[in-house]
Design a protein around this motif. Structure first.
Motif, PDB file in Angstrom:
ATOM      1  N   ASP A   1      -2.246  -1.691  -3.511  1.00  0.00           N
ATOM      2  CA  ASP A   1      -3.210  -0.625  -3.266  1.00  0.00           C
ATOM      3  C   ASP A   1      -2.550   0.688  -3.684  1.00  0.00           C
ATOM      4  O   ASP A   1      -1.700   1.222  -2.968  1.00  0.00           O
ATOM      5  CB  ASP A   1      -3.606  -0.585  -1.788  1.00  0.00           C
TER       6      ASP A   1
ATOM      7  N   THR B   1      -8.331  -3.823   1.179  1.00  0.00           N
ATOM      8  CA  THR B   1      -7.182  -4.400   0.476  1.00  0.00           C
ATOM      9  C   THR B   1      -6.519  -5.482   1.316  1.00  0.00           C
ATOM     10  O   THR B   1      -6.177  -6.561   0.813  1.00  0.00           O
ATOM     11  CB  THR B   1      -6.159  -3.299   0.142  1.00  0.00           C
TER      12      THR B   1
ATOM     13  N   ARG C   1      -6.307  -3.217  -6.029  1.00  0.00           N
ATOM     14  CA  ARG C   1      -7.569  -2.659  -5.520  1.00  0.00           C
ATOM     15  C   ARG C   1      -7.420  -1.171  -5.291  1.00  0.00           C
ATOM     16  O   ARG C   1      -6.500  -0.710  -4.627  1.00  0.00           O
ATOM     17  CB  ARG C   1      -8.004  -3.300  -4.194  1.00  0.00           C
ATOM     18  N   GLY C   2      -8.335  -0.418  -5.869  1.00  0.00           N
ATOM     19  CA  GLY C   2      -8.317   1.017  -5.665  1.00  0.00           C
ATOM     20  C   GLY C   2      -9.670   1.623  -5.941  1.00  0.00           C
ATOM     21  O   GLY C   2     -10.588   0.932  -6.403  1.00  0.00           O
TER      22      GLY C   2
ATOM     23  N   ASN D   1       0.866  -1.175   0.000  1.00  0.00           N
ATOM     24  CA  ASN D   1       0.000   0.000   0.000  1.00  0.00           C
ATOM     25  C   ASN D   1       0.908   1.233   0.000  1.00  0.00           C
ATOM     26  O   ASN D   1       1.752   1.371   0.882  1.00  0.00           O
ATOM     27  CB  ASN D   1      -0.887  -0.047   1.251  1.00  0.00           C
TER      28      ASN D   1
ATOM     29  N   CYS E   1      -8.153   0.740   2.501  1.00  0.00           N
ATOM     30  CA  CYS E   1      -6.898   0.040   2.790  1.00  0.00           C
ATOM     31  C   CYS E   1      -7.167  -1.248   3.562  1.00  0.00           C
ATOM     32  O   CYS E   1      -6.506  -2.266   3.348  1.00  0.00           O
ATOM     33  CB  CYS E   1      -5.962   0.939   3.580  1.00  0.00           C
TER      34      CYS E   1
END
Length: 267
Positions: free
Chosen positions: A93, A199, A119-120, A64, A196
């Motif tokens: 992320d 994620t 993933r976002g 992340n 987050c």
């Protein structure tokens, strides 16, 4: 699909996968607690001299880029390179993708190490698909999730990653199918770092290392479902955060069958 998601939840709780997180300062505690609540085991380490060791022993890796600097960027690159080399599932992320050339350059290099899942929010996914312009509103999206579907398809084709788009509806995109998840609640946007945490939860599921698409869909849908159920008992963002952890911990087969709103998406 619901039965597969239920099976994956039970498998995570039984396997207790170790998830190595190199994440941002803002969300460390939140994501660690979310992982514990869903049944996984978090590890948080970023020192250059031990990152490779953690990647080796973990079941999956979460990277992340939220509060990135030069040292942490190198930590993330070391971890992604190692995960790619030993075929360890990992999720990216791309927090605030597009807001600076430094962040974009790090993301470009991370993408070369072939994340299993990305993933976002919609703006982050669109920025990842095209680095031509510096844009965005920090970690917040200025686009709707449905607007990012074509960008997600492009990213999937370029990187091979399964793409998860967060929004009013969540979408999980692979090379031959797209699923839409209509759970979650607007109040979730008022708690920092819930994306987050989503994620990280997806990271726990890809640690099962059997079917990454179903695993990503399981993590994404169950986190959104827990958030939706949690807000029913919450007076605001503070209580939502606590109730969300409780629902992640207590999610049952009945909750999933009764409340999960998921369907195959057709353009």
């Amino acid at each position: 699909m619901e039965n597969q998601i239920i099976e994956n939840l039970l498998f995570v709780r039984k396997k207790n996968p170790l998830v190595h997180n190199i994440t941002n300062f803002v969300v460390m505690n939140n994501t660690a607690n979310a992982l514990l609540a869903i049944g996984a085991s978090p590890a948080m380490a970023h020192a250059h001299k031990e990152v490779k060791n953690l990647v080796e022993i973990a079941n999956s890796v979460v990277i992340n880029i939220g509060t990135i600097d030069e040292y942490w960027a190198e930590s993330k690159l070391i971890a992604a390179k190692k995960a790619n080399k030993i075929n360890k599932p990992w999720i990216l992320d791309p927090v605030a993708a597009g807001i600076s050339s430094f962040r974009n350059d790090v993301l470009k290099e991370l993408l070369t190490y072939r994340p299993t899942v990305i993933r976002g929010n919609a703006s982050e996914i669109m920025a990842l698909d095209s680095f031509d312009n510096i844009q965005g509103k920090g970690a917040d999206s200025i686009h709707q999730s449905i607007q990012a579907i074509n960008a997600a398809k492009n990213l999937n084709q370029k990187t091979g990653a399964i793409i998860c788009i967060s929004g009013v509806s969540d979408f999980v995109v692979s090379n031959d199918e797209i699923y839409e998840i209509k759970n979650g609640h607007e109040m979730m946007t008022k708690v920092t770092g819930l994306g987050c945490s989503a994620t990280a939860v997806i990271g726990a599921f890809i640690g099962l290392n059997e079917n990454p698409f179903i695993e990503a869909l399981s993590g994404m849908s169950l986190f959104s479902l827990a958030g939706e159920l949690a807000q029913l008992r919450s007076n605001g963002p503070g209580s939502l955060q606590t109730n969300l952890l409780d629902y992640l911990y207590h999610l049952s087969e009945n909750d999933i069958k009764k409340h999960l709103k998921i369907n195959k998406y057709e353009d």
